[in-house]
Design a protein around this motif. Structure first.
Motif, PDB file in Angstrom:
ATOM      1  N   GLU A  84       1.765   0.450 -21.445  1.00 25.37           N
ATOM      2  CA  GLU A  84       2.331  -0.688 -20.443  1.00 25.37           C
ATOM      3  C   GLU A  84       1.841  -2.058 -20.496  1.00 25.37           C
ATOM      4  O   GLU A  84       2.308  -3.150 -19.808  1.00 25.37           O
ATOM      5  N   ILE A  85       0.434  -2.099 -20.781  1.00 26.35           N
ATOM      6  CA  ILE A  85      -0.196  -3.470 -20.731  1.00 26.35           C
ATOM      7  C   ILE A  85       0.113  -4.138 -22.354  1.00 26.35           C
ATOM      8  O   ILE A  85      -0.068  -3.445 -23.312  1.00 26.35           O
ATOM      9  N   PRO A  86       0.149  -5.362 -22.515  1.00 27.23           N
ATOM     10  CA  PRO A  86       0.307  -6.165 -23.662  1.00 27.23           C
ATOM     11  C   PRO A  86      -0.895  -6.038 -24.351  1.00 27.23           C
ATOM     12  O   PRO A  86      -2.083  -5.930 -23.818  1.00 27.23           O
ATOM     13  N   VAL A  87      -0.988  -6.097 -25.695  1.00 31.52           N
ATOM     14  CA  VAL A  87      -2.007  -6.019 -26.664  1.00 31.52           C
ATOM     15  C   VAL A  87      -3.195  -6.894 -26.330  1.00 31.52           C
ATOM     16  O   VAL A  87      -4.201  -6.788 -26.170  1.00 31.52           O
ATOM     17  N   ASP A  88      -2.908  -8.072 -25.772  1.00 32.35           N
ATOM     18  CA  ASP A  88      -3.624  -9.307 -25.686  1.00 32.35           C
ATOM     19  C   ASP A  88      -4.493  -8.916 -24.486  1.00 32.35           C
ATOM     20  O   ASP A  88      -5.440  -9.577 -24.411  1.00 32.35           O
ATOM     21  N   GLN A 114      -0.261   5.538 -15.049  1.00 35.26           N
ATOM     22  CA  GLN A 114      -0.881   4.190 -15.695  1.00 35.26           C
ATOM     23  C   GLN A 114      -1.274   4.735 -17.177  1.00 35.26           C
ATOM     24  O   GLN A 114      -1.595   5.915 -17.443  1.00 35.26           O
ATOM     25  N   ASP A 115      -0.841   3.861 -18.089  1.00 40.17           N
ATOM     26  CA  ASP A 115      -1.066   4.131 -19.612  1.00 40.17           C
ATOM     27  C   ASP A 115      -1.254   2.497 -20.173  1.00 40.17           C
ATOM     28  O   ASP A 115      -0.446   2.004 -20.291  1.00 40.17           O
ATOM     29  N   ARG A 161       0.613  -6.206 -16.467  1.00 39.14           N
ATOM     30  CA  ARG A 161       1.715  -5.345 -16.967  1.00 39.14           C
ATOM     31  C   ARG A 161       3.143  -6.071 -16.773  1.00 39.14           C
ATOM     32  O   ARG A 161       3.789  -6.126 -17.715  1.00 39.14           O
ATOM     33  N   ASN A 162       3.292  -6.760 -15.434  1.00 36.46           N
ATOM     34  CA  ASN A 162       4.555  -7.500 -15.200  1.00 36.46           C
ATOM     35  C   ASN A 162       4.471  -9.014 -15.200  1.00 36.46           C
ATOM     36  O   ASN A 162       5.484  -9.812 -14.990  1.00 36.46           O
TER      37      ASN A 162
END
Length: 357
Positions: free
Chosen positions: A156-160, A151-152, A226-227
């Protein structure tokens, strides 16, 4: 023959036309002109007085010819374009910028370069599928144990949604610390009031709730952002609401429930000093459960609002679950095995002759 001379061989009596003075004068002028042309030398020295413009354009003096023959040819300088200035980092910088400004810009550039390098490395690792698991953060060669997840949030996660996922992760850490504090409170109760039953239950809760909370509601929430997965959102909402209810029960502190809640803390207060100190410690743990319940409610409300703003629905979650379920390799193998077994049973039933009786 009176009209003719008697002696034809005598001196002529007819006038000589070339002896005429006018003819002789013209002959002299013509001879002088011819003699002048024959004696004219164009290379002779000319007078030193300046000639007129017409004369200078038609004829050049001999000195100029001689000078042109003796002097070397000289090329006139042409106008050249100035060369581009060469950058020199040691050159003096503009006076309106201080050393602190240059230092700040240098640090900012280095920080951006490091961030770009890290992102490039992550993308390169992702392209070759060589990402290594980094959670839980265990040291190297830790009794043969290795991280189980990768996990990072920054990658991996959008900025918003990075701030929301970080709050979710910090909330899980807070719940884990409450489980550890609950074990400590149970040890204190066992030491003061000989209540060892609560100690065993608190240790069991810490061993069960900590990993299961990570797997059952934090990881689904992480994968949902993430997805953009509707199915993971549904799993998160269902299990996290159950987590909220359990946290409220833990904050209340039902006797025999294995948690240091408000009711257990109030029972600890008595006239003794040890009772007052124990009661204050148990009450602080109960307040931690209350704060965790409030944070759970606020976070699930915020995530649900984000989920509804994306246009997701239960039908989308069902369709996604069906697609993912059918894509699972184990599910497809089990389905193919069951189908082949059913077909073989039908063939065997068709080949078996009917019984006479």
């Amino acid at each position: 023959m009176s009209g003719f001379d008697d002696n034809p061989f005598g001196p002529p009596t007819v006038d000589n036309p070339f002896a005429d003075p006018a003819v002789q004068q013209v002959t002299k002028q013509t001879s002088s002109v011819q003699r002048g042309l024959e004696e004219f030398n164009p290379f002779a020295d000319q007078p030193s007085q300046p000639a007129s413009n017409a004369t200078r354009t038609n004829a050049q003096p001999a000195e100029f010819n001689n000078a042109r023959q003796t002097q070397p040819a000289v090329m006139t300088a042409t106008q050249e374009e100035p060369a581009a200035p060469i950058y020199n980092r040691n050159a003096q910088q503009p006076s309106n910028m201080t050393a602190a400004d240059f230092q700040r810009r240098q640090e900012e550039l280095e920080r951006k370069a490091a961030e770009l390098q890290r992102r490039e490395d992550e993308l390169r690792n992702a392209s070759y599928n060589v990402r290594r698991n980094n959670w839980p953060p265990l040291p190297e060669n830790c009794c043969g144990l290795e991280p189980c997840f990768y996990q990072d949030i920054n990658i991996e996660i959008p900025v918003d949604f990075q701030s929301v996922v970080r709050h979710l992760y910090y909330l899980w850490i807070f719940h884990t610390l409450l489980m550890v504090a609950n074990v400590f409170g149970a040890i204190l109760l066992a030491a003061v009031y000989n209540n060892f039953g609560m100690l065993g239950v608190s240790i069991l809760y810490a061993l069960l709730f900590t990993p299961f909370s990570f797997l059952c509601w934090y990881r689904p929430g992480y994968k949902a952002f993430r997805n953009d997965s509707s199915f993971n959102f549904m799993v998160f909402f269902f299990i996290f609401f159950f987590q909220f209810v359990v946290t409220v029960v833990q904050a209340i502190g039902v006797p025999g429930g294995g948690t240091c809640g408000i009711i257990v803390a109030l029972r600890c207060f008595d006239s003794s000093v040890s009772g007052i100190i124990t009661g204050l410690i148990i009450l602080s743990i109960a307040c931690g459960y209350c704060i965790a319940a409030i944070l759970d409610l606020l976070l699930i409300t915020k995530i649900h609002r984000i989920y509804r703003s994306t246009g997701a629905s239960m039908a989308k979650a069902q369709a996604e679950f069906t697609t993912e379920f059918l894509k699972n390799e184990h599910v497809r193998d089990a389905a193919s095995t069951a189908a082949s077994a059913a077909v073989q049973a039908q063939f065997q039933a068709a080949r078996t002759p009917p019984s006479r009786y």
